[in-house]
Design a protein around this motif. Sequence first.
Motif, mmCIF file in Angstrom:
data_model
loop_
_atom_site.group_PDB
_atom_site.id
_atom_site.type_symbol
_atom_site.label_atom_id
_atom_site.label_comp_id
_atom_site.label_asym_id
_atom_site.label_seq_id
_atom_site.Cartn_x
_atom_site.Cartn_y
_atom_site.Cartn_z
ATOM 1 N N ALA A 1 0.823 -1.207 0.000
ATOM 2 C CA ALA A 1 0.000 0.000 0.000
ATOM 3 C C ALA A 1 0.856 1.256 0.000
ATOM 4 C CB ALA A 1 -0.911 -0.007 1.228
ATOM 5 N N VAL A 2 0.336 2.282 -0.626
ATOM 6 C CA VAL A 2 0.956 3.609 -0.616
ATOM 7 C C VAL A 2 -0.130 4.619 -0.252
ATOM 8 C CG1 VAL A 2 1.943 5.440 -2.042
ATOM 9 C CG2 VAL A 2 2.757 3.098 -2.304
ATOM 10 N N ASP A 3 0.122 5.397 0.803
ATOM 11 C CA ASP A 3 -0.854 6.421 1.199
ATOM 12 C C ASP A 3 -0.681 7.642 0.311
ATOM 13 O OD1 ASP A 3 -1.425 4.580 3.077
ATOM 14 O OD2 ASP A 3 -0.559 5.690 4.765
ATOM 15 N N GLN A 4 -1.780 8.160 -0.173
ATOM 16 C CA GLN A 4 -1.754 9.284 -1.105
ATOM 17 C C GLN A 4 -1.983 10.613 -0.386
ATOM 18 O OE1 GLN A 4 -0.457 8.463 -3.894
ATOM 19 N NE2 GLN A 4 -2.089 8.320 -5.385
ATOM 20 N N PRO A 5 -1.422 11.680 -0.916
ATOM 21 C CA PRO A 5 -1.689 12.989 -0.320
ATOM 22 C C PRO A 5 -3.151 13.385 -0.527
ATOM 23 C CG PRO A 5 -0.494 13.229 -2.384
ATOM 24 C CD PRO A 5 -0.558 11.764 -2.087
ATOM 25 N N SER A 6 -3.574 14.425 0.182
ATOM 26 C CA SER A 6 -4.988 14.799 0.115
ATOM 27 C C SER A 6 -5.291 15.716 -1.061
ATOM 28 C CB SER A 6 -5.403 15.494 1.410
ATOM 29 O OG SER A 6 -4.675 16.702 1.528
ATOM 30 N N TRP A 7 -4.280 16.035 -1.850
ATOM 31 C CA TRP A 7 -4.562 16.894 -3.000
ATOM 32 C C TRP A 7 -4.434 16.098 -4.281
ATOM 33 C CZ3 TRP A 7 -0.691 17.303 -6.556
ATOM 34 C CH2 TRP A 7 0.599 16.971 -6.119
ATOM 35 N N GLY A 8 -4.992 16.638 -5.314
ATOM 36 C CA GLY A 8 -4.910 15.977 -6.602
ATOM 37 C C GLY A 8 -5.064 16.994 -7.714
ATOM 38 N N GLY B 1 -9.601 21.897 -20.408
ATOM 39 C CA GLY B 1 -8.786 20.709 -20.612
ATOM 40 C C GLY B 1 -7.459 20.732 -19.873
ATOM 41 N N THR B 2 -7.171 21.802 -19.173
ATOM 42 C CA THR B 2 -5.940 21.812 -18.387
ATOM 43 C C THR B 2 -6.265 21.374 -16.955
ATOM 44 O OG1 THR B 2 -6.233 24.125 -17.799
ATOM 45 C CG2 THR B 2 -4.924 23.657 -19.763
ATOM 46 N N PHE B 3 -5.214 21.138 -16.187
ATOM 47 C CA PHE B 3 -5.410 20.662 -14.836
ATOM 48 C C PHE B 3 -5.062 21.747 -13.828
ATOM 49 C CE2 PHE B 3 -5.250 16.709 -17.055
ATOM 50 C CZ PHE B 3 -6.103 15.900 -16.326
ATOM 51 N N VAL B 4 -5.737 21.716 -12.720
ATOM 52 C CA VAL B 4 -5.414 22.646 -11.658
ATOM 53 C C VAL B 4 -5.336 21.837 -10.366
ATOM 54 C CG1 VAL B 4 -7.853 23.190 -11.263
ATOM 55 C CG2 VAL B 4 -6.095 24.802 -10.532
ATOM 56 N N ARG B 5 -4.382 22.219 -9.509
ATOM 57 C CA ARG B 5 -4.199 21.517 -8.253
ATOM 58 C C ARG B 5 -5.372 21.799 -7.329
ATOM 59 N NH1 ARG B 5 1.215 20.519 -4.852
ATOM 60 N NH2 ARG B 5 0.130 20.481 -2.863
ATOM 61 N N LYS B 6 -5.815 20.788 -6.641
ATOM 62 C CA LYS B 6 -7.026 20.938 -5.838
ATOM 63 C C LYS B 6 -6.896 20.099 -4.583
ATOM 64 C CE LYS B 6 -11.490 18.789 -5.694
ATOM 65 N NZ LYS B 6 -12.081 17.532 -6.150
ATOM 66 N N ASP B 7 -7.322 20.691 -3.452
ATOM 67 C CA ASP B 7 -7.321 19.920 -2.222
ATOM 68 C C ASP B 7 -8.597 19.099 -2.171
ATOM 69 O OD1 ASP B 7 -6.480 18.960 0.207
ATOM 70 O OD2 ASP B 7 -7.606 20.492 1.307
ATOM 71 N N ASN B 8 -8.439 17.794 -2.020
ATOM 72 C CA ASN B 8 -9.601 16.910 -2.052
ATOM 73 C C ASN B 8 -10.360 16.875 -0.744
ATOM 74 O OD1 ASN B 8 -9.255 16.013 -4.712
ATOM 75 N ND2 ASN B 8 -7.661 14.583 -4.062
ATOM 76 N N GLY B 9 -9.655 17.095 0.354
ATOM 77 C CA GLY B 9 -10.303 16.980 1.654
ATOM 78 C C GLY B 9 -10.385 15.540 2.145
ATOM 79 N N TYR B 10 -9.939 14.617 1.336
ATOM 80 C CA TYR B 10 -9.921 13.212 1.775
ATOM 81 C C TYR B 10 -8.594 12.605 1.343
ATOM 82 C CZ TYR B 10 -11.077 12.375 -3.137
ATOM 83 O OH TYR B 10 -11.062 12.371 -4.499
ATOM 84 N N ARG B 11 -8.267 11.491 1.956
ATOM 85 C CA ARG B 11 -7.043 10.804 1.551
ATOM 86 C C ARG B 11 -7.357 9.391 1.112
ATOM 87 N NH1 ARG B 11 -1.950 11.200 5.247
ATOM 88 N NH2 ARG B 11 -1.062 10.496 3.279
ATOM 89 N N THR B 12 -6.578 8.933 0.191
ATOM 90 C CA THR B 12 -6.787 7.573 -0.304
ATOM 91 C C THR B 12 -5.500 6.771 -0.169
ATOM 92 O OG1 THR B 12 -6.143 8.180 -2.545
ATOM 93 C CG2 THR B 12 -8.490 8.325 -2.004
ATOM 94 N N GLN B 13 -5.655 5.505 -0.383
ATOM 95 C CA GLN B 13 -4.515 4.605 -0.356
ATOM 96 C C GLN B 13 -4.585 3.710 -1.590
ATOM 97 O OE1 GLN B 13 -4.551 1.079 2.383
ATOM 98 N NE2 GLN B 13 -2.859 2.151 3.366
ATOM 99 N N GLU B 14 -3.461 3.608 -2.280
ATOM 100 C CA GLU B 14 -3.388 2.679 -3.407
ATOM 101 C C GLU B 14 -2.943 1.324 -2.878
ATOM 102 O OE1 GLU B 14 -4.314 3.369 -6.433
ATOM 103 O OE2 GLU B 14 -4.716 5.421 -5.804
ATOM 104 N N GLN B 15 -3.639 0.297 -3.299
ATOM 105 C CA GLN B 15 -3.270 -1.044 -2.828
ATOM 106 C C GLN B 15 -3.068 -1.999 -4.004
ATOM 107 O OE1 GLN B 15 -6.567 -2.341 -0.426
ATOM 108 N NE2 GLN B 15 -5.971 -1.084 1.347
ATOM 109 N N GLY C 1 -13.679 12.660 3.788
ATOM 110 C CA GLY C 1 -13.684 14.119 3.703
ATOM 111 C C GLY C 1 -14.091 14.513 2.294
ATOM 112 N N GLY C 2 -14.344 15.795 2.104
ATOM 113 C CA GLY C 2 -14.698 16.266 0.766
ATOM 114 C C GLY C 2 -15.856 15.474 0.194
ATOM 115 N N GLU C 3 -15.709 15.074 -1.051
ATOM 116 C CA GLU C 3 -16.771 14.307 -1.699
ATOM 117 C C GLU C 3 -17.106 13.033 -0.937
ATOM 118 O OE1 GLU C 3 -15.796 13.743 -6.000
ATOM 119 O OE2 GLU C 3 -14.157 15.074 -5.434
ATOM 120 N N TYR C 4 -16.117 12.523 -0.229
ATOM 121 C CA TYR C 4 -16.298 11.236 0.443
ATOM 122 C C TYR C 4 -16.496 11.389 1.947
ATOM 123 C CZ TYR C 4 -14.868 9.388 -4.030
ATOM 124 O OH TYR C 4 -14.816 9.095 -5.358
ATOM 125 N N ARG C 5 -17.018 12.547 2.372
ATOM 126 C CA ARG C 5 -17.127 12.755 3.813
ATOM 127 C C ARG C 5 -18.117 11.802 4.461
ATOM 128 N NH1 ARG C 5 -19.534 18.791 3.705
ATOM 129 N NH2 ARG C 5 -18.168 18.806 1.909
#
Lengths: 201, 385
Positions: free
Chosen positions: B300-307, B314-328, B349-353
């Motif tokens: 597992a790798v714990d991911q930061p709360s931003w994405g 079509g461009t990307f902007v950095r955004k704080d998600n308010g939640y954290r995920t883990q890749e497994q 948190g955020g969408e997944y609160r």
Amino acid sequence: MVAPPDAGPDLPTDASVIERSWQDPERFGVIFDAYFAEIHRYVARRLDVEAADDIAAETFHVAFRRRKRFDLSRDNARPWLYGIATNLIARHRRTEARRFRALARLGDDGPAGGHEDRVAAQVSAEHERSRLAQAVGALSADQRDVLLLVVLADLTYDEVAQALDVPYGTVASRFSRARAKLRKALGGVDPLHDQEGPIDG
Amino acid sequence: MDELQAVRELFPETPPPAARVTARARRRATGAAGRRLPRLRWALPGLGLVAAATAVALAVGSAGSAGDGPKRPVPTSSLPLDGRAVFLAAAEQAERQPMGGYWYCDQISGQSYLLKAGYAVIGAHLETFEWTGAAKGSGGRFYGRDLPARPATPEDEAVWERAGAPTSFRVMSNGHPMTYTRKAGRWEEDKGGQHSGGRFFLMGFGKELTTQEVLALPTDSRTLAKRFLSPPSPRRPGAKRGPAPVSNAYKLLRAADLLTSAPLPPKVGAGLMRALVAQPGVHTIATASDALGRQGVALAVDQPSWGWDLRPDGTFVRKDNGYRTQEQLIFDKKTGALLAEQSVLLTPGGEYRSRKPGFVIDYWLIRSYGWTDRRPSPPPALPFR
């Protein structure tokens, strides 16, 4: 697509978008939006609009399903997509042959009336176009793929090599042989003393 | 006249694709089944739109929490030492798998969507099946089919049933409506996927490898880490920026991709597993399970709360998600086989609160892969009931 890799800090490359789409499928919409019209145009010019509707859609469907097979060391997805489209076009050889027969056909109604020189010029241009269409149609499929990816899709040799998964040298050789055949068909001098037969690897 | 210009003019310009054609193609290119007329049941994507986040939270929050079932992976039971021992034992098992005439891989991908009606579904649900003959000329095929969208957890299933068990789910995805249905699609062969066999695509080589080249890959974990877990390079000559640093989560995904792209010899697969567990930021989970209910040991790798968030241009902007995920990455303890790669909610948190830790945001399940002696074909049976 969205921007070249060195355009700015926050502009994603195709590779980064595709990598994200591994887990977030809608991200692939970015790739679709960037290239669908272009792939459609290429197929439509090469075959016809109906075939393009199918093949362009299928290209992106296949690309989506195979998005984990995209080589992330390549920033740009364009050659990959043209490669998939080229494979699909290969299934439409009959449509393509029909297309070249249509292109090679001389106008039925003959040249419009007018000054004798102009009529002669029209007739000559018409014949030249017909000869060219026949010559393009008579190329080997491999040579035609390379020629049209360069001429119609504006891919570089390097990108064609990626698209078709053949060495750079093979692309260069197929292209120059195709070009020589066309020049010959148009009555020009053939600088390569074009040889028929086995072409390349 | 220049013959190339003449060729260009030989093929007249064509009108752009019709909007209907584009819309349909786009749905197919982003994982939507998109065949039936959708019922108006709005949902919002599990990841993405900033503007959508509040609406999701409201929608889900008001309907009570649809939490995690007993089969959901529990990312909190991280036991570094035990997990590591179990994992290394699994890696040892991976060395013992036999070879055959055909290599195949059957994978399922899906993503969760939170619906206004108060439950989550797995949509963009696809199964792909590919096989490649080991010998040149023995062929290879690539198939795909749509899987039915399904309630994400047993709790979601209960809420879904109370809502009348609708059979289609309409979601907004980056401004594009998509509909996922309960209907399974038929296996379709991808026309571009046929090949003659004896060759495999492995990321990073820039070309396909022959079976012999795959079998001759290095087995040493340090060499493998350097070769496969370093930045995706070389970039094109002349590119100004060097390769971006490789995130730890990317290393997991990269390894998963390698393991499922080609018949890595058992010692290579095992070496890669050992290389992964030695990476900083990668920890082990002694017991984790996937959406098919299979248990295994996980990296597992714990991911930061931003994405990154997609802007309309079509461009990307950095955004704080308010939640954290883990890749497994989940591996079978007995065989060392890769079972799944999944992104799991670590801190709500955020969408997944309103979701509990362990909620699976998306998954890529390896239904099965490996060697077989008979020419493979995609399995008719659906992976989920």
